[in-house]
Design a protein around this motif. Structure first.
Motif: not given
Length: 99
Positions: A16-17, A22-23, A74-80, A86-90
């Motif tokens: 959810r976070k 993402y939102e 491009s690769d946005p990095g591990p955090e993004v 997580d957004a997709c799984f939510w």
């Protein structure tokens, strides 16, 4: 609450976070990530229950990030990448729940 339920609730809150982050991201960044999220959602389409979704999330390796990277300019990095996962799984959890 049994340990397994607490772990599931914790995982849900992480998802959810990630979705909330993402939102809140700039529209341009969200627009660029839509094809990657759609591809990951299609890969996860085999999950027909929350249990299967959790099993995919906790599989060894970071295959969801690999799927996302293939469809981002491009690769946005591990955090993004993790936030996008997580957004997709939510979103898929919400879809499975019918809301």
């Amino acid at each position: 609450m049994p340990k397994e339920n607490r772990f599931r609730e914790y995982t849900r809150s992480v998802w959810r976070k990630g979705y909330e982050t993402y939102e809140r991201s700039p529209a341009k960044q969200r627009d660029v990530s839509v094809p990657a999220l759609n591809t990951l959602a299609a890969e996860l389409g085999r999950c027909t229950s929350e249990e299967e979704l959790h099993a995919c999330y906790w599989e060894p390796g970071d295959w969801p990030a690999d799927v996302l990277r293939q469809h981002l300019p491009s690769d946005p990095g591990p955090e993004v990448l993790l936030e996008l996962e997580d957004a997709c799984f939510w979103l898929l959890l919400k879809e499975l729940a019918g809301s």
